[in-house]
Enzyme design. Sequence first.
Site, PDB file in Angstrom:
ATOM      1  N   GLU A 169       2.343   0.604 -13.111  1.00 57.87           N
ATOM      2  CA  GLU A 169       3.688   0.736 -13.644  1.00 57.87           C
ATOM      3  C   GLU A 169       3.983  -0.221 -14.801  1.00 57.87           C
ATOM      4  O   GLU A 169       4.851  -1.083 -14.710  1.00 57.87           O
ATOM      5  CB  GLU A 169       4.709   0.589 -12.514  1.00 57.87           C
ATOM      6  CG  GLU A 169       4.510   1.721 -11.529  1.00 57.87           C
ATOM      7  CD  GLU A 169       5.572   1.836 -10.477  1.00 57.87           C
ATOM      8  OE1 GLU A 169       5.928   0.810  -9.891  1.00 57.87           O
ATOM      9  OE2 GLU A 169       6.038   2.958 -10.226  1.00 57.87           O
ATOM     10  N   GLU A 219      -0.404   6.984  -5.250  1.00 57.65           N
ATOM     11  CA  GLU A 219       0.575   6.675  -4.198  1.00 57.65           C
ATOM     12  C   GLU A 219       1.175   7.997  -3.745  1.00 57.65           C
ATOM     13  O   GLU A 219       1.524   8.837  -4.567  1.00 57.65           O
ATOM     14  CB  GLU A 219       1.678   5.754  -4.721  1.00 57.65           C
ATOM     15  CG  GLU A 219       1.182   4.373  -5.072  1.00 57.65           C
ATOM     16  CD  GLU A 219       2.250   3.470  -5.679  1.00 57.65           C
ATOM     17  OE1 GLU A 219       3.445   3.638  -5.380  1.00 57.65           O
ATOM     18  OE2 GLU A 219       1.873   2.609  -6.490  1.00 57.65           O
TER      19      GLU A 219
END
Length: 985
Positions: free
Chosen positions: A419, A497
């Site tokens: 991220e 994820e």
Amino acid sequence: MTHLGDPTPGSDTRLPPRAWLRSDAPVQSLDGDWAFLLHDADPGDDLDGPPPFAAVDADVSAWDRIPVPSHWGLHGHGHPTYTNIRYPFPLDPPHVPDANPTGDHRRTFDWHPSFCPDGRTLLRFEGVESLATVWLNGTEIGWFTGSRLMTEFDVTDHLVDGENVLAVRVHQWSAASYLEDQDQWWLPGIFRSVSLQGRPADGLDDVFVRGDRDPATGVGTLDVRPRGGWPVTVTVLELGIHETWASEGAVVPLQIDAVDAWTPETPRLYDVEVSTDAETVRLRVGFRRIEIAGDRLLADGRPLIFRGVNRHETDPDRGRVFDEDYVRGELELMRQHNITAIRTAHQPPHPRVLELADEIGFWVVLECDLETHGFWDVEWTGNPADDPAWRDACLDRVRRTVERDKNHASVVMWSLGNESGTGRNLAEMAGWIRERDDSRPIHYEGDYGGAYTDVYSRMYPTMEEIASVCGDQTMAVHEIGPAEGARQRAKPFVLCEFAHAMGNGPGSLADYERMVEQYPRLHGGFVWEWRDHGIRTRTADGTEFFAYGGDFGEPVHDGVYLMDGLVLSDGTPSPGLGELAAVWAPVTLEHVSGRSWRVRNRQHSLCTDHLDLRWRVEDDGIRVADGALPAPILSPGAETVIELPAAGIPDATGERWITLEAVWRDAPAWGAAGHVVSRAQVQVNAAPPRPARAAAGGWRGDALGDAVFDRRGALVRWRDLEVSGPLPELWRAPTENDQLDGQGSYETADPALTNGRGDESTPASSVRWLERGLDRLQHRVLSVERTEQGLVQRVRSMAAHSAQGIETTFAWRLDGDGLRLHTDIRPFGPWDCTWPRVGARIGLPGALADEPARWYGTGPAESYSDSAEAAYVGRFEAAVDELGVAYGRPQETGHRPGLRALDLGPLHLRAVASGSTGLPGFQLDRHTAQERTGVAHAHELPPSQGLWLYLDAAQHGLGSRACGPDVLPRHALWPRAVSWTVVFE
Ligand code: GAL
């Protein structure tokens, strides 16, 4: 001079990064008891030279002591801080505030030139958060950042014979903090080991060893690249290798006719010795080839499917400090639950974790210590992952990551970080890796256009998005051009994820697994996440609890969002972990018909010869026959149909279930003999209908048999028990997935109309439920009618100022079996939301909670409609307090559908299925769902007012909406008429 606002790493006195090696060169640990002083703010006394505490003769006798390795916030100095995306300091890169907690550490140690005669002595730090400046005997040695990365300095020229003084100043915040915005506690300190490392002259400064195996021929290649002195000898006794190279120019990859492949299921390691005259290094090397062929990721020639978890290093007492037994226990628990892959979210773990992963067997995606997520809130303006001013810092991180961990067979992919948007520095990091190690693909989720990574990675996609990526690719996900989109989606697809395991959940694991089975391009993924990050804490009165964000008074924090593991903070496996184990069974068992079962081997490389099949036949939960047979021998991917024996099985006398389990015959390295890897059940006989028997008695005053009712038709006594209710109930204490709205909801939207993403504007389910008052139904008894041997109570339940509700009929009847209660619930009015549950609750005396609960139904753990693969039908027993799970925050827990019978002390309850009336689920709790709602920690629950028995016709699914898709439409509980029957026997 400190370097708080300096994004470039080091000035640069650090040594080039290298592997964490096991060498016979001398090592002296500097771990242990250090003197420690915490300043609330940066003292700034090192601007013009060493700070006073670094001086050899400084007096630190009044300081506290602290263990190294440790985090000071867990040792009574300051406190941990939790944020997910937000920076807990102003977004003013590369600067940090003056109120910068600064921990001064100091110790003395003895060193003598005999430590490493003729050689050099290095000072090694394996992990310090976030900026450390080092002085030895009063002289500045250097500074470094990169919290979860290793740093070494050559200190030979600064050491003195005898006592030496080492001073380390650690700043909590630095420019580097902008690169370390991972969703975890900010935990400053020297949290990994410090040591002196002897470097003999002509020793081995570094070794890069890779084992390759051609899957077609089994031929191995051992590629050894030493750095340091010459000649170098490589010995692999087992393979008959003993090769000496005089100089770098002579080094060649060594060919081996046949080697065994390393995979997590066959973690075969070979002992390799690399030596010079001065030093020997020992490695354990695995041979495997990781390759990409079109949109397939292959390991040893076969598809590599990640059945993995995201693992942060977190320990409720030690934080990120490594403890071998703890980690070994974690990895074994993973394997016991069919987990064979780890993403090291979001930083390199302690190096020993990778040795254990090599040995116990995991595919590891090794992630660099990089996350700049907070820049998302400013539309990525100034994102360090793209800004040239941060280029060196980014490259430094990836270099240190790869160099340290490059020798592990378990590491099958490098991940650039998490991220951090996208940008030039990420692309350069990928470029650097490709030059250095072309044997492993590169992963980074944010590279949606596929400019610099080798696999397409997504987090928390919907089923529709997965189907689109793997199928017709019609769904636009990111704002990227069609050509880039197509380029990236032509690559193997990985879910870095998925399935957010926060609180009770995640739902839909089985749905994801079906996609993996269906689409060869989809290479599995990593559940978020392995473990809750709660920190063991005590209230003022000494009650232990697990703290989360805000519990330390942090002004900016993200609350409970880090309690999102498959394992609770104290290591207790959650039902979600059991569900995952069932969904990821390496061998599947499926009833075909009669005595025939299909057995399918889903393992990557093991055949099934280590497994036995165990079967049992149970009538009403009582075993009437069982047996075992060796599993059919199936190679990976193969399946066959077997027949269970017929002989010796009596005729069914009740509800009959046959259960088949695949178990390890002998103990695997990570578990016990008999370990169950897969289980399946089939019902072959329904419970025969019981002829109704006439009741012996009727009404005597307010008593109907052993039951006493009040004038409103409520049950107030059953035999010696004071009871209350039943009361219609629609409320459950919201789970995190009920409460949060990470993605769109299907609750108000047709998935087809919202491009499969649900309606983003729909508030969280619990918000809608609360708005409609489902937690505060008001009841009105419409009628109470006594019949000859029964009572019918009709109740209308609605919330204040609402026009919709439910009408419930509780029909009691005394018969020869006991007191029969048939409950019928019907919705009326303009319902426009799902229900959390539909059922009734009965109040029981609190003392009953001390009795063990014994039930025949589904178990052993709680289950919900979208998390029900692990549940099976049988007889179970548990303490009442163990029926629910101690999630980080009180919430719905303990629902077990399909109840047949429940015994709790003197209470004997039997559920009866008939016609369209299904079996209810049950739940026992010392608190009502209303009492559990909105409570931050278990110790804040109000005093218990009794024990509550919930009987539910149904509950809403769990979903993953805390950070993913909502409950899928087919698992949603929409208002509908339900009924069920129980008998108080
Ligand atoms: C992801 C992130 C993880 C974690 C998760 C939510 O976006 O990569 O680090 O924050 O969300 O729990």
